[in-house]
Design a protein around this motif. Structure first.
Motif, PDB file in Angstrom:
ATOM      1  N   PRO A 285     -11.492 -13.851 -29.878  1.00 62.21           N
ATOM      2  CA  PRO A 285     -12.483 -14.813 -30.356  1.00 62.21           C
ATOM      3  C   PRO A 285     -12.062 -16.235 -30.017  1.00 62.21           C
ATOM      4  O   PRO A 285     -10.867 -16.554 -29.978  1.00 62.21           O
ATOM      5  CB  PRO A 285     -12.506 -14.582 -31.873  1.00 62.21           C
ATOM      6  N   ALA A 286     -13.028 -17.089 -29.750  1.00 60.51           N
ATOM      7  CA  ALA A 286     -12.737 -18.485 -29.472  1.00 60.51           C
ATOM      8  C   ALA A 286     -12.091 -19.123 -30.702  1.00 60.51           C
ATOM      9  O   ALA A 286     -12.303 -18.695 -31.839  1.00 60.51           O
ATOM     10  CB  ALA A 286     -14.024 -19.231 -29.106  1.00 60.51           C
ATOM     11  N   ASP A 287     -11.282 -20.163 -30.471  1.00 63.34           N
ATOM     12  CA  ASP A 287     -10.589 -20.820 -31.577  1.00 63.34           C
ATOM     13  C   ASP A 287     -11.554 -21.289 -32.660  1.00 63.34           C
ATOM     14  O   ASP A 287     -11.280 -21.140 -33.854  1.00 63.34           O
ATOM     15  CB  ASP A 287      -9.792 -22.018 -31.053  1.00 63.34           C
ATOM     16  N   ASP A 288     -12.692 -21.864 -32.242  1.00 59.03           N
ATOM     17  CA  ASP A 288     -13.618 -22.383 -33.245  1.00 59.03           C
ATOM     18  C   ASP A 288     -14.280 -21.266 -34.046  1.00 59.03           C
ATOM     19  O   ASP A 288     -14.588 -21.435 -35.232  1.00 59.03           O
ATOM     20  CB  ASP A 288     -14.671 -23.293 -32.609  1.00 59.03           C
TER      21      ASP A 288
ATOM     22  N   GLY B  86      -7.051  -9.828 -28.239  1.00 61.16           N
ATOM     23  CA  GLY B  86      -8.190  -9.803 -29.156  1.00 61.16           C
ATOM     24  C   GLY B  86      -7.874 -10.390 -30.517  1.00 61.16           C
ATOM     25  O   GLY B  86      -8.665 -10.227 -31.443  1.00 61.16           O
ATOM     26  N   SER B  87      -6.721 -11.092 -30.661  1.00 60.80           N
ATOM     27  CA  SER B  87      -6.342 -11.634 -31.967  1.00 60.80           C
ATOM     28  C   SER B  87      -6.002 -13.113 -31.876  1.00 60.80           C
ATOM     29  O   SER B  87      -5.523 -13.607 -30.857  1.00 60.80           O
ATOM     30  CB  SER B  87      -5.153 -10.860 -32.546  1.00 60.80           C
ATOM     31  N   VAL B  88      -6.259 -13.808 -32.983  1.00 61.07           N
ATOM     32  CA  VAL B  88      -5.955 -15.231 -33.131  1.00 61.07           C
ATOM     33  C   VAL B  88      -5.264 -15.418 -34.467  1.00 61.07           C
ATOM     34  O   VAL B  88      -5.680 -14.838 -35.471  1.00 61.07           O
ATOM     35  CB  VAL B  88      -7.239 -16.094 -33.079  1.00 61.07           C
ATOM     36  N   LEU B  89      -4.199 -16.218 -34.499  1.00 62.91           N
ATOM     37  CA  LEU B  89      -3.523 -16.538 -35.751  1.00 62.91           C
ATOM     38  C   LEU B  89      -4.013 -17.892 -36.246  1.00 62.91           C
ATOM     39  O   LEU B  89      -3.993 -18.878 -35.500  1.00 62.91           O
ATOM     40  CB  LEU B  89      -2.006 -16.582 -35.549  1.00 62.91           C
ATOM     41  N   VAL B  90      -4.481 -17.927 -37.495  1.00 56.42           N
ATOM     42  CA  VAL B  90      -4.911 -19.176 -38.127  1.00 56.42           C
ATOM     43  C   VAL B  90      -3.980 -19.443 -39.299  1.00 56.42           C
ATOM     44  O   VAL B  90      -3.828 -18.597 -40.184  1.00 56.42           O
ATOM     45  CB  VAL B  90      -6.367 -19.091 -38.618  1.00 56.42           C
ATOM     46  N   THR B  91      -3.332 -20.612 -39.303  1.00 64.08           N
ATOM     47  CA  THR B  91      -2.433 -20.967 -40.386  1.00 64.08           C
ATOM     48  C   THR B  91      -3.009 -22.130 -41.181  1.00 64.08           C
ATOM     49  O   THR B  91      -3.807 -22.923 -40.672  1.00 64.08           O
ATOM     50  CB  THR B  91      -1.036 -21.362 -39.864  1.00 64.08           C
TER      51      THR B  91
ATOM     52  N   LEU C 162     -15.862 -10.170 -44.946  1.00 64.77           N
ATOM     53  CA  LEU C 162     -15.321 -10.799 -43.746  1.00 64.77           C
ATOM     54  C   LEU C 162     -14.054 -10.126 -43.232  1.00 64.77           C
ATOM     55  O   LEU C 162     -13.515 -10.519 -42.205  1.00 64.77           O
ATOM     56  CB  LEU C 162     -15.037 -12.283 -44.024  1.00 64.77           C
ATOM     57  N   LEU C 163     -13.563  -9.094 -43.949  1.00 65.49           N
ATOM     58  CA  LEU C 163     -12.365  -8.398 -43.532  1.00 65.49           C
ATOM     59  C   LEU C 163     -12.636  -7.487 -42.339  1.00 65.49           C
ATOM     60  O   LEU C 163     -13.757  -7.032 -42.121  1.00 65.49           O
ATOM     61  CB  LEU C 163     -11.811  -7.545 -44.681  1.00 65.49           C
ATOM     62  N   THR C 164     -11.572  -7.196 -41.585  1.00 67.11           N
ATOM     63  CA  THR C 164     -11.671  -6.125 -40.596  1.00 67.11           C
ATOM     64  C   THR C 164     -11.849  -4.801 -41.332  1.00 67.11           C
ATOM     65  O   THR C 164     -11.501  -4.669 -42.511  1.00 67.11           O
ATOM     66  CB  THR C 164     -10.403  -6.039 -39.739  1.00 67.11           C
TER      67      THR C 164
ATOM     68  N   GLY D 277     -16.674  -5.749 -30.282  1.00 71.29           N
ATOM     69  CA  GLY D 277     -17.744  -6.716 -30.470  1.00 71.29           C
ATOM     70  C   GLY D 277     -17.851  -7.283 -31.867  1.00 71.29           C
ATOM     71  O   GLY D 277     -18.781  -8.027 -32.172  1.00 71.29           O
ATOM     72  N   SER D 278     -16.917  -6.962 -32.773  1.00 71.54           N
ATOM     73  CA  SER D 278     -16.963  -7.460 -34.141  1.00 71.54           C
ATOM     74  C   SER D 278     -15.692  -8.241 -34.441  1.00 71.54           C
ATOM     75  O   SER D 278     -14.602  -7.880 -33.977  1.00 71.54           O
ATOM     76  CB  SER D 278     -17.111  -6.303 -35.131  1.00 71.54           C
TER      77      SER D 278
END
Length: 282
Positions: free
Chosen positions: A58-61, A133-138, A85-87, A155-156
């Protein structure tokens, strides 16, 4: 590359929280409404899994916006909205929405913390996650820090945040900084003469799959920058050592995060974060 963002004020969602008990060593089927995802590959700080054909990071935004919505729901105690909103994998670990609400007092971000991260003094940062396929948000505010893995498969897009079992011995805890178990989270400075460290207890015998796992592969981050981590096994525990020379701590708070997969191939990812900072000079 990572970027830090101080989020603007948000309009929060409404709702009420229900409570139930989440027992260690048991899982429950998620309720409808949880984000659907497929299985991700295991990873470590030294190994990168091959990308899945249908995995698109997913894009950062997009990842940032999802975490902001999640924190807004937690702040207003709209746990059903946060649960949605969870996986799929984290929803399975958390159990029902009611069980997820109960676990909010045991390892999940708390409403006051969510408000701080979203406030003017909070800062959110975005960087690459441990698997395709993963992004870390702190998130950091004052002496508080947290992190979430945002993953996209099939796609999710969803968030990995399932809390820890509120019964029995806590399966892991930070020993440097000496923050303790996930549901205690004392705020203490790091002893910078030694590596940062977290240890995992040997799981107790229980029926069914575990909720936390006993990782032999783990990825560590200071902020959103990946740093080395090494494991040493001892009686009844595995200890992970994280040298801090590559990202020296300072008086400013940073997020020190570890990410692991509950069981290889399960697609169930967990994070644990502690504030990282030095004691004030005397």
């Amino acid at each position: 590359m990572s970027r830090s963002i101080s989020p603007p004020p948000l309009t929060f969602l409404g709702g009420t929280a229900l409570a139930a008990i989440l027992f260690a060593g048991c899982t429950a089927e998620p309720e409808a409404g949880a984000a659907a995802t497929s299985t991700a590959s295991p990873a470590s700080s030294a190994t990168t899994a091959a990308p899945s054909p249908d995995s698109q990071t997913p894009a950062d935004d997009v990842a940032l916006s999802l975490v902001q919505d999640y924190l807004a729901a937690i702040q207003s105690e709209s746990y059903g909205d946060a649960y949605a909103l969870l996986t799929q994998e984290s929803a399975t670990l958390a159990g029902s929405a009611e069980q997820f609400a109960e676990s909010a007092s045991s390892g999940l971000v708390r409403p006051d913390e969510a408000a701080g991260y979203l406030g003017d003094e909070g800062s959110l940062s975005v960087g690459e996650g441990p698997v395709p396929g993963s992004v870390l948000v702190t998130a950091v505010r004052d002496r508080a820090a947290d992190a979430w893995l945002v993953r996209s498969t099939g796609g999710s897009v969803g968030i990995d945040d399932a809390g820890v079992p509120p019964t029995g011995a806590n399966p892991y805890e930070w020993v440097n900084p000496a923050s303790g178990p996930e549901d205690v989270r004392d705020v203490v400075p790091v002893a910078d003469a030694e590596p940062a460290a977290i240890f995992f207890r040997t799981p107790e015998d229980a029926e069914g799959p575990g909720l936390v796992g006993y990782p032999d592969q783990l990825t560590a981050y200071v902020g959103t920058v990946e740093v080395p981590a090494s494991m040493a096994a001892a009686e009844n525990q595995r200890s992970w050592s994280i040298p801090l020379d590559a990202a020296p701590p300072s008086a400013q708070t940073q997020a020190l995060t570890v990410v692991w997969e509950v069981a290889p191939g399960s697609g169930q990812w967990r994070t644990s974060t502690t504030p990282l900072f030095l004691a004030p000079a005397s």
